[in-house]
Write an enzyme that holds these catalytic residues in place. Structure first.
Site, PDB file in Angstrom:
ATOM      1  N   GLY A 307      55.616  20.473 -17.827  1.00  0.00           N
ATOM      2  CA  GLY A 307      55.578  21.921 -17.683  1.00  0.00           C
ATOM      3  C   GLY A 307      56.114  22.655 -18.896  1.00  0.00           C
ATOM      4  O   GLY A 307      55.969  22.215 -20.041  1.00  0.00           O
ATOM      5  N   SER A 308      56.768  23.779 -18.654  1.00  0.00           N
ATOM      6  CA  SER A 308      57.157  24.683 -19.743  1.00  0.00           C
ATOM      7  C   SER A 308      58.275  24.163 -20.632  1.00  0.00           C
ATOM      8  O   SER A 308      58.604  24.802 -21.637  1.00  0.00           O
ATOM      9  CB  SER A 308      57.549  26.047 -19.162  1.00  0.00           C
ATOM     10  OG  SER A 308      56.403  26.706 -18.634  1.00  0.00           O
ATOM     11  N   THR A 309      58.881  23.036 -20.290  1.00  0.00           N
ATOM     12  CA  THR A 309      59.810  22.446 -21.255  1.00  0.00           C
ATOM     13  C   THR A 309      59.088  22.143 -22.565  1.00  0.00           C
ATOM     14  O   THR A 309      59.702  22.145 -23.630  1.00  0.00           O
ATOM     15  CB  THR A 309      60.438  21.146 -20.702  1.00  0.00           C
ATOM     16  OG1 THR A 309      59.400  20.212 -20.387  1.00  0.00           O
ATOM     17  CG2 THR A 309      61.263  21.424 -19.453  1.00  0.00           C
ATOM     18  N   PHE A 310      57.749  21.929 -22.479  1.00  0.00           N
ATOM     19  CA  PHE A 310      56.958  21.640 -23.671  1.00  0.00           C
ATOM     20  C   PHE A 310      56.872  22.852 -24.600  1.00  0.00           C
ATOM     21  O   PHE A 310      56.532  22.704 -25.779  1.00  0.00           O
ATOM     22  CB  PHE A 310      55.552  21.177 -23.266  1.00  0.00           C
ATOM     23  CG  PHE A 310      55.310  19.710 -23.501  1.00  0.00           C
ATOM     24  CD1 PHE A 310      54.274  19.272 -24.304  1.00  0.00           C
ATOM     25  CD2 PHE A 310      56.139  18.753 -22.921  1.00  0.00           C
ATOM     26  CE1 PHE A 310      54.053  17.917 -24.518  1.00  0.00           C
ATOM     27  CE2 PHE A 310      55.926  17.416 -23.126  1.00  0.00           C
ATOM     28  CZ  PHE A 310      54.892  16.981 -23.928  1.00  0.00           C
ATOM     29  N   LYS A 311      57.183  24.037 -24.096  1.00  0.00           N
ATOM     30  CA  LYS A 311      57.127  25.215 -24.962  1.00  0.00           C
ATOM     31  C   LYS A 311      58.193  25.154 -26.050  1.00  0.00           C
ATOM     32  O   LYS A 311      58.030  25.758 -27.120  1.00  0.00           O
ATOM     33  CB  LYS A 311      57.271  26.487 -24.131  1.00  0.00           C
ATOM     34  CG  LYS A 311      56.026  26.786 -23.305  1.00  0.00           C
ATOM     35  CD  LYS A 311      56.246  27.920 -22.333  1.00  0.00           C
ATOM     36  CE  LYS A 311      55.001  28.096 -21.458  1.00  0.00           C
ATOM     37  NZ  LYS A 311      55.253  28.907 -20.262  1.00  0.00           N
TER      38      LYS A 311
END
Length: 585
Positions: A307-311
């Site tokens: 999820g948004s940890t990849f941002k």
């Protein structure tokens, strides 16, 4: 009487006794002949006595030898046979970074039988089954009726069971000492330590690694390990931190009725794994079958969309590419459309965002535009350099293999930018995050002690120090003003990023089932540790506003930092920033 000339007089034929007497009389008349004959008789008598004596000695030597052999073979249970496994089974203790024992050997007794001494297998089983209800009666009956002098009936029994067998007076059975692997912490570090088999040989985890690399298996095979003073096997794990980490995960799974959870505490400067847990787990002192789901170490084996940890990686990629800086503006006014696919923001601002706002508002649209600007080739290479797209092996094995898009570009690059369409493991995510905050050095995680000098020697530089400094700022900003607020701990200057990804159910993304993650580092002015928590399929519970990562993984992460930071030697700082955070609680 008429005398005939030329005819000799014939001596009368004497009987044997008369002949011997006559001979003796004749020999006596000749002293020299008598003495020689007497000596021969004495020598002959001596020879006969010597032969008989030798025969007796030989016979008794054979008998004595057989008795010695028999006593060695038996010795209350075939000690000659039994001694070998005892010698082979010894293993060194496994200890944590502070010397606390994680695994050790304890002496136990095992039950054997000598079939040659058993007249009735039924009688033996009638006596043993009440003591050992789980004994395989058919197998035991077959063994008791087999040919031979030694068979195992029950390995590693309790002292109470031993006393019950003794009290029952079961004929033809006995005991022999063995060593049993004991894990004082039970399930606390089960997935790290692994298991041994009944003969004390490593099957998984550190136990298996130790056999394969430290020569323990070879020493055991040669029968030398029992006679050697083996030094404890040191790990990077801190048992205190490990215990807290697992407790928080278990509490979180129970509170949010989740399928499972994982947690990792990683030293960002050395790559040492201070703690790693995956629940549900198991007690290695009484392990379930290998196929039981509890045996799966989800922190290393499980691959998930993070999820948004990849941002965090996407924004670092934009900075590292040189196409963006902290003053850049990114258009997030309207959703992006790729054919039938539409990319929206969960917290849509419908405007142009500053670079830091892309992070704090967790904009999918803006992250997709950053990925499009750097290009699919750069994106793929950047993520590969961070170790997110290839299998990452550790000492304990079992690593999962990340799944990447079959092709890059367009909608595929867009979704990868916010952690969708690409899977990786929790441990890989933590290691990549450590590189973003430690000055740009990627270190392969290790369960073994690693010095700073060794870490510096093997480190791979994946981002510049300037990019790392800016990412520390962005993570801290998100911790205070963005989705990381619920993971804050007063005094420890936590930086963090949430990740809430929809799970794929029956081939489709589910709107009400999530895989949540919270990625944190602290203290952000001088990062020392990364903490990553994931929770699978957390449910919305009473008193908690939502079921996204900010409401479950985030608070769990904060609780881990709050309880472990003092143990790890990180001093709180209640300066101006700390006072402001404290006032918000």
């Amino acid at each position: 009487m008429i005398k005939l000339p030329g005819i000799l007089k014939l001596k009368p034929k004497l009987k044997p006794k008369t002949r011997r007497a006559a001979k003796a009389t004749e020999d006596a008349a000749r002293p020299d002949v008598f003495q020689g004959t007497a000596k021969k008789r004495v020598n002959l008598a001596r020879s006969r006595v010597g032969f008989v004596t030798f025969a007796f000695v030989a016979v008794y030597a054979v008998i004595g030898g057989r008795l010695v052999h028999y006593s060695l073979a038996k010795d209350d249970g075939a000690v000659a046979r039994a001694a070998m496994p005892l010698t082979l089974a010894r293993r060194p203790d496994i200890v944590d970074r502070n010397g606390a024992v994680l695994a050790t050997d304890v002496r136990m007794m095992s039950l054997y039988a000598d079939p040659s001494m058993i007249t009735s297998a039924d009688d033996v089983l009638d006596a043993l089954l009440p003591i050992f209800p789980d004994l395989d009666a058919k197998r035991a009956y077959r063994l008791l009726n087999s040919k031979g002098e030694f068979v195992w009936l029950k390995r590693q029994i309790t002292p109470k069971q031993q006393s019950q067998v003794l009290a029952a007076g079961v004929p033809g059975v006995g005991f022999r000492p063995e060593v049993h692997r004991f894990y004082p912490g039970g399930p606390q570090a089960a997935h790290v330590l692994g298991l041994v088999d009944i003969d004390n040989r490593g099957l998984s985890g550190i136990e298996r690694y130790m056999d394969r690399t430290d020569g323990i298996s070879g020493l055991m095979g040669l029968g030398l390990s029992g006679a050697m003073d083996l030094k404890p096997f040191e790990t990077s794990i801190d048992l205190r931190v490990q215990s807290i980490l697992r407790d928080v995960l278990v509490e979180g799974v129970n509170k949010f009725h989740a399928i499972g959870a994982t947690g990792t505490v990683l030293d960002v400067n050395t790559g040492e794994i201070i703690a790693l847990a995956s629940v549900p787990d198991f007690d290695p002192n009484n392990p379930p079958p290998a196929t039981d789901p509890r045996m799966l170490n989800d922190a290393i084996t499980g691959v998930y969309e993070m999820g948004s940890t990849f941002k965090a990686f996407t924004l670092a990629m934009g900075l590292e590419s040189g196409k963006f800086n902290m003053n850049s503006l990114v258009d997030a006014k309207t959703p992006l459309i790729f054919g039938r696919s539409r990319i929206r923001d969960d917290h849509a601002q419908n405007r142009i965002l500053t670079y830091p706002e892309v992070f704090t508002y967790s904009s999918n649209i803006a992250a997709s535009r950053i990925a499009a600007a750097v290009g699919p080739d750069y994106q793929r290479t950047f993520l590969e350099n961070l170790g997110l797209l290839d299998k990452m092996d550790t000492e304990i094995g079992g690593a999962g293999t990340p799944q990447r898009p079959q092709k890059w570009g367009g909608v595929f690059s867009a979704t990868v930018s916010f952690g969708q369409g690409v899977t990786t493991t929790s441990l890989q995510t933590a290691a990549a995050a450590a590189a973003l905050v430690n000055g740009g050095k990627l270190l392969t995680p290790t369960f073994l002690p690693r010095s700073q000098e060794e870490a510096d020697r093997i480190a791979k530089h994946v981002v510049s120090k300037e990019t790392s400094d800016k990412m520390r700022y962005l993570l801290r900003l998100n911790g205070t003003d963005g989705s990381g607020r619920n993971g804050q701990v007063p005094g420890y200057r936590v930086g963090g990023k949430t990740g809430t990804s929809e799970k794929i159910i029956d081939g489709k993304y589910s709107k009400d089932r999530n895989f949540n993650a919270f990625l944190a580092a602290f203290p952000m002015d001088n990062p020392q540790y990364v903490v990553l928590v994931t929770i699978d399929d957390a449910k919305k519970v009473e008193g908690v506003p939502g079921r996204t990562a900010a409401w479950n993984a985030g608070p769990m992460n904060g609780e881990i930092i709050r309880r472990t930071a003092p143990i790890l030697g990180v001093d709180p700082d209640f300066g101006a920033e700390g006072a402001a955070l404290l006032a918000s609680y």
